[in-house]
Write an enzyme that holds these catalytic residues in place. Structure first.
Site, PDB file in Angstrom:
ATOM      1  N   ASP A  75      -4.675  -5.955   0.698  1.00 16.38           N
ATOM      2  CA  ASP A  75      -4.185  -5.583   2.195  1.00 16.38           C
ATOM      3  C   ASP A  75      -4.146  -4.243   2.057  1.00 16.38           C
ATOM      4  O   ASP A  75      -4.385  -3.525   1.165  1.00 16.38           O
ATOM      5  CB  ASP A  75      -2.894  -6.508   2.401  1.00 16.38           C
ATOM      6  CG  ASP A  75      -1.647  -6.295   1.567  1.00 16.38           C
ATOM      7  OD1 ASP A  75      -1.701  -5.176   0.806  1.00 16.38           O
ATOM      8  OD2 ASP A  75      -0.758  -6.947   1.719  1.00 16.38           O
ATOM      9  N   CYS A  76      -3.652  -3.636   3.363  1.00 16.11           N
ATOM     10  CA  CYS A  76      -3.587  -2.203   3.546  1.00 16.11           C
ATOM     11  C   CYS A  76      -2.549  -1.405   2.550  1.00 16.11           C
ATOM     12  O   CYS A  76      -3.011  -0.393   1.872  1.00 16.11           O
ATOM     13  CB  CYS A  76      -3.288  -2.000   4.815  1.00 16.11           C
ATOM     14  SG  CYS A  76      -1.414  -2.434   5.389  1.00 16.11           S
ATOM     15  N   SER A  77      -1.393  -2.123   2.551  1.00 15.97           N
ATOM     16  CA  SER A  77      -0.593  -1.156   1.798  1.00 15.97           C
ATOM     17  C   SER A  77      -0.733  -1.536   0.222  1.00 15.97           C
ATOM     18  O   SER A  77      -0.300  -0.550  -0.573  1.00 15.97           O
ATOM     19  CB  SER A  77       0.951  -1.667   2.063  1.00 15.97           C
ATOM     20  OG  SER A  77       1.102  -3.399   1.850  1.00 15.97           O
ATOM     21  N   HIS A 124       0.272  -1.071   9.581  1.00 16.87           N
ATOM     22  CA  HIS A 124      -0.770  -0.712   8.930  1.00 16.87           C
ATOM     23  C   HIS A 124      -0.873   0.354   8.238  1.00 16.87           C
ATOM     24  O   HIS A 124      -0.285   1.416   8.737  1.00 16.87           O
ATOM     25  CB  HIS A 124      -2.092  -0.859   9.916  1.00 16.87           C
ATOM     26  CG  HIS A 124      -3.593  -0.908   9.278  1.00 16.87           C
ATOM     27  ND1 HIS A 124      -3.722  -1.819   8.325  1.00 16.87           N
ATOM     28  CD2 HIS A 124      -4.464  -0.129   9.274  1.00 16.87           C
ATOM     29  CE1 HIS A 124      -5.067  -1.557   7.835  1.00 16.87           C
ATOM     30  NE2 HIS A 124      -5.352  -0.383   8.430  1.00 16.87           N
ATOM     31  N   HIS A 136      -9.298   2.724   4.554  1.00 16.58           N
ATOM     32  CA  HIS A 136      -8.114   1.424   4.541  1.00 16.58           C
ATOM     33  C   HIS A 136      -8.984   0.315   4.169  1.00 16.58           C
ATOM     34  O   HIS A 136     -10.181  -0.038   4.093  1.00 16.58           O
ATOM     35  CB  HIS A 136      -7.491   1.626   6.078  1.00 16.58           C
ATOM     36  CG  HIS A 136      -8.421   1.134   7.122  1.00 16.58           C
ATOM     37  ND1 HIS A 136      -7.930   0.338   8.113  1.00 16.58           N
ATOM     38  CD2 HIS A 136      -9.600   1.446   7.385  1.00 16.58           C
ATOM     39  CE1 HIS A 136      -8.963   0.242   8.978  1.00 16.58           C
ATOM     40  NE2 HIS A 136     -10.000   0.853   8.465  1.00 16.58           N
TER      41      HIS A 136
END
Length: 162
Positions: A75-77, A124, A136
């Site tokens: 996921d993004c993080s 995000h 990203h």
């Protein structure tokens, strides 16, 4: 007579030993050999934003995975956390908590390797790659990719980790 020979031999040995010049020189290793490979030791190794981005780009195409933090999916993080952990830099798990790290950077002063955050409530995160672009892991059904900041809604803030 034996004493004279012993003393004479000892005296000759001392004279001979004194005539040998021994010189010491300090040296610093510049190469360390391991098997057939050579690693050059550097005096100072400094991590740059370009190093961060180069590694992040190698992950292009890995699919989005909710909660993902590995090359199986991000996921993004999880993506930003994984990239920075590759360089022994620990980031918190969520995009919102990652804003607690580094120093605040204005959008006009972004540098390669800075974290960029989106959402009126941070939801995000990506990594600035230069020229108005960032990398990203965007959303389900997509994969890690580079996008233009100007097309990303709700830019919020940025942080410089390095």
């Amino acid at each position: 007579m034996k004493k004279v020979k012993s003393v004479t031999s000892f005296a000759l040995a001392l004279i001979f030993a004194g005539s040998i010049g021994i010189r010491c020189t300090n040296v610093q290793a510049t190469e360390i050999l391991f098997g057939n490979s050579v690693e050059v030791a550097s005096k100072e190794s400094k991590l740059t934003g370009a190093d961060i981005v180069a590694y992040a780009k190698k992950l292009t195409g890995i699919p989005y995975k909710s909660g993902g933090t590995t090359k199986a999916g991000f996921d993004c993080s999880g993506f930003t956390m994984h990239v920075f952990s590759n360089f022994n830099i620990t980031l918190p798990r969520t995009a919102e908590s990652q804003t607690s790290k580094g120093t605040v950077v204005s959008k006009a002063n972004l540098r390669i390797g800075d974290l960029v955050f989106f959402g009126s409530v941070i939801s995000h995160v990506g990594i600035y790659v230069g020229d108005g672009n960032f990398i990203h892991s965007p959303k389900p059904g997509s994969s890690v990719k580079i996008a233009e900041l100007k097309y990303m809604p709700n830019y919020n803030t940025a942080r410089r980790i390095l």
